[in-house]
Scaffold this motif. Structure first.
Motif, short mmCIF file in Angstrom:
data_model
loop_
_atom_site.label_atom_id
_atom_site.label_comp_id
_atom_site.label_asym_id
_atom_site.label_seq_id
_atom_site.Cartn_x
_atom_site.Cartn_y
_atom_site.Cartn_z
N ILE A 26 0.84 -1.21 0.00
CA ILE A 26 0.00 0.00 0.00
C ILE A 26 0.87 1.25 0.00
CG2 ILE A 26 -1.64 1.34 1.38
CD1 ILE A 26 -2.92 -1.34 2.23
N GLY A 27 1.95 1.24 0.80
CA GLY A 27 2.87 2.39 0.82
C GLY A 27 3.49 2.63 -0.55
N ILE A 28 3.92 1.58 -1.21
CA ILE A 28 4.50 1.72 -2.55
C ILE A 28 3.43 2.18 -3.55
CG2 ILE A 28 5.56 0.41 -4.44
CD1 ILE A 28 6.92 -1.31 -2.22
N TYR A 29 2.21 1.64 -3.44
CA TYR A 29 1.13 2.06 -4.33
C TYR A 29 0.82 3.55 -4.16
CZ TYR A 29 -3.53 2.57 -6.27
OH TYR A 29 -4.61 3.02 -6.99
N ILE A 30 0.78 4.03 -2.93
CA ILE A 30 0.52 5.45 -2.68
C ILE A 30 1.63 6.30 -3.30
CG2 ILE A 30 0.37 7.24 -0.89
CD1 ILE A 30 -1.10 5.18 0.85
N ALA A 31 2.88 5.83 -3.21
CA ALA A 31 3.99 6.57 -3.83
C ALA A 31 3.80 6.66 -5.34
CB ALA A 31 5.31 5.90 -3.49
N TYR A 32 3.39 5.60 -5.97
CA TYR A 32 3.11 5.63 -7.42
C TYR A 32 1.93 6.54 -7.73
CZ TYR A 32 6.23 1.96 -9.18
OH TYR A 32 7.33 1.24 -9.58
N GLU A 33 0.88 6.42 -6.94
CA GLU A 33 -0.36 7.16 -7.19
C GLU A 33 -0.18 8.67 -7.00
OE1 GLU A 33 -4.25 7.40 -8.41
OE2 GLU A 33 -3.11 5.54 -8.25
N LYS A 34 0.45 9.07 -5.92
CA LYS A 34 0.53 10.50 -5.58
C LYS A 34 1.74 11.20 -6.22
CE LYS A 34 -2.91 10.45 -2.58
NZ LYS A 34 -4.10 11.21 -2.70
N HIS A 35 2.82 10.47 -6.49
CA HIS A 35 4.05 11.15 -6.92
C HIS A 35 4.56 10.70 -8.27
CE1 HIS A 35 4.32 13.08 -3.03
NE2 HIS A 35 4.08 11.90 -2.46
N GLY A 36 3.85 9.81 -8.96
CA GLY A 36 4.22 9.44 -10.31
C GLY A 36 5.07 8.18 -10.38
N ALA A 37 5.29 7.76 -11.62
CA ALA A 37 5.98 6.49 -11.86
C ALA A 37 7.45 6.55 -11.47
CB ALA A 37 5.87 6.10 -13.34
N THR A 38 8.12 7.67 -11.73
CA THR A 38 9.54 7.78 -11.41
C THR A 38 9.76 7.70 -9.90
OG1 THR A 38 9.84 9.17 -13.35
CG2 THR A 38 11.61 9.17 -11.72
N THR A 39 9.01 8.48 -9.14
CA THR A 39 9.15 8.48 -7.69
C THR A 39 8.70 7.13 -7.10
OG1 THR A 39 8.73 10.85 -7.66
CG2 THR A 39 8.53 9.69 -5.56
N GLY A 40 7.62 6.59 -7.63
CA GLY A 40 7.14 5.28 -7.17
C GLY A 40 8.18 4.19 -7.40
N SER A 41 8.83 4.22 -8.55
CA SER A 41 9.87 3.24 -8.84
C SER A 41 11.06 3.40 -7.90
CB SER A 41 10.34 3.36 -10.29
OG SER A 41 9.28 3.05 -11.17
N MET A 42 11.40 4.64 -7.57
CA MET A 42 12.50 4.88 -6.63
C MET A 42 12.13 4.38 -5.24
SD MET A 42 14.29 8.43 -7.96
CE MET A 42 13.36 9.47 -6.91
N VAL A 43 10.89 4.58 -4.82
CA VAL A 43 10.44 4.08 -3.52
C VAL A 43 10.46 2.54 -3.51
CG1 VAL A 43 8.44 3.89 -1.98
CG2 VAL A 43 9.07 6.11 -2.93
N LEU A 44 10.00 1.94 -4.60
CA LEU A 44 10.02 0.47 -4.72
C LEU A 44 11.46 -0.05 -4.65
CD1 LEU A 44 8.63 -2.24 -5.26
CD2 LEU A 44 8.78 -1.71 -7.70
N ALA A 45 12.35 0.57 -5.41
CA ALA A 45 13.75 0.14 -5.40
C ALA A 45 14.38 0.36 -4.02
CB ALA A 45 14.54 0.91 -6.47
N GLY A 46 14.06 1.47 -3.38
CA GLY A 46 14.59 1.75 -2.04
C GLY A 46 14.10 0.74 -1.02
N THR A 47 12.82 0.39 -1.11
CA THR A 47 12.25 -0.61 -0.20
C THR A 47 12.91 -1.96 -0.41
OG1 THR A 47 10.13 0.55 -0.23
CG2 THR A 47 10.11 -1.72 0.54
N ALA A 48 13.09 -2.36 -1.66
CA ALA A 48 13.76 -3.63 -1.96
C ALA A 48 15.20 -3.61 -1.46
CB ALA A 48 13.70 -3.91 -3.45
#
Length: 157
Positions: free
Chosen positions: A41-63
């Protein structure tokens, strides 16, 4: 700013729940699934609110944080504190049939159908007949001892 706090909290709590699952409650249980859902859900919110680039960075950071935490915990052997290090080498009922011998006489305390209890000397043992029913109070004698298994026969006068 509020979006980032919720994203970081969801992912952080999710990862903590996943690590608690791995360390304290091994297996796929509710704790790990809830942690995975919260992180997702946290990663989804990052994609939804801040776009694909920021969401991908959050996903990569989490991984990356997950991988670093797992590697660090394995290298520090922090998981070995929770593992069983002792080994049980004792045997159950060791020496159970010591003092008994073939042809020793005793009394059936319970019905042997074909397993029951009999008394030899002043001790009570679990015994088995050869398949026949032997009533309580009957005289029995030991016909075979195999390890802790004691086979008896009915004494007929």
């Amino acid at each position: 700013m509020g979006d980032w706090i919720s994203i970081v909290l969801l992912i952080g709590v999710g990862l903590i729940l996943i690590y608690l699952e791995l360390i304290f409650v091994p297996g796929t249980t509710v704790l790990g699934v809830v942690g995975l859902i919260l992180s997702g859900i946290g990663i989804y919110i990052a994609y939804e609110k801040h776009g694909a680039t920021t969401g991908s960075m959050v996903l990569a950071g989490t991984a990356l944080i997950s991988i670093i935490a797992l590697v660090y915990s394995f290298r520090q052997k922090s998981w070995s504190r929770f593992s069983l290090k002792t080994e049980n080498k004792s045997k159950f009922n060791e020496g159970y049939s010591l003092g008994l011998s073939i042809e020793m006489r005793g009394t059936a305390i319970s019905d042997l159908k074909p397993i029951g209890k009999a008394e030899f000397g002043d001790k009570t043992y679990e015994v088995a007949s050869h398949g026949e029913h032997i009533g309580a109070g009957s005289e029995v004698k030991i016909s075979k001892i195999a390890g802790n298994k004691i086979i008896v026969d009915l004494i007929t006068n």
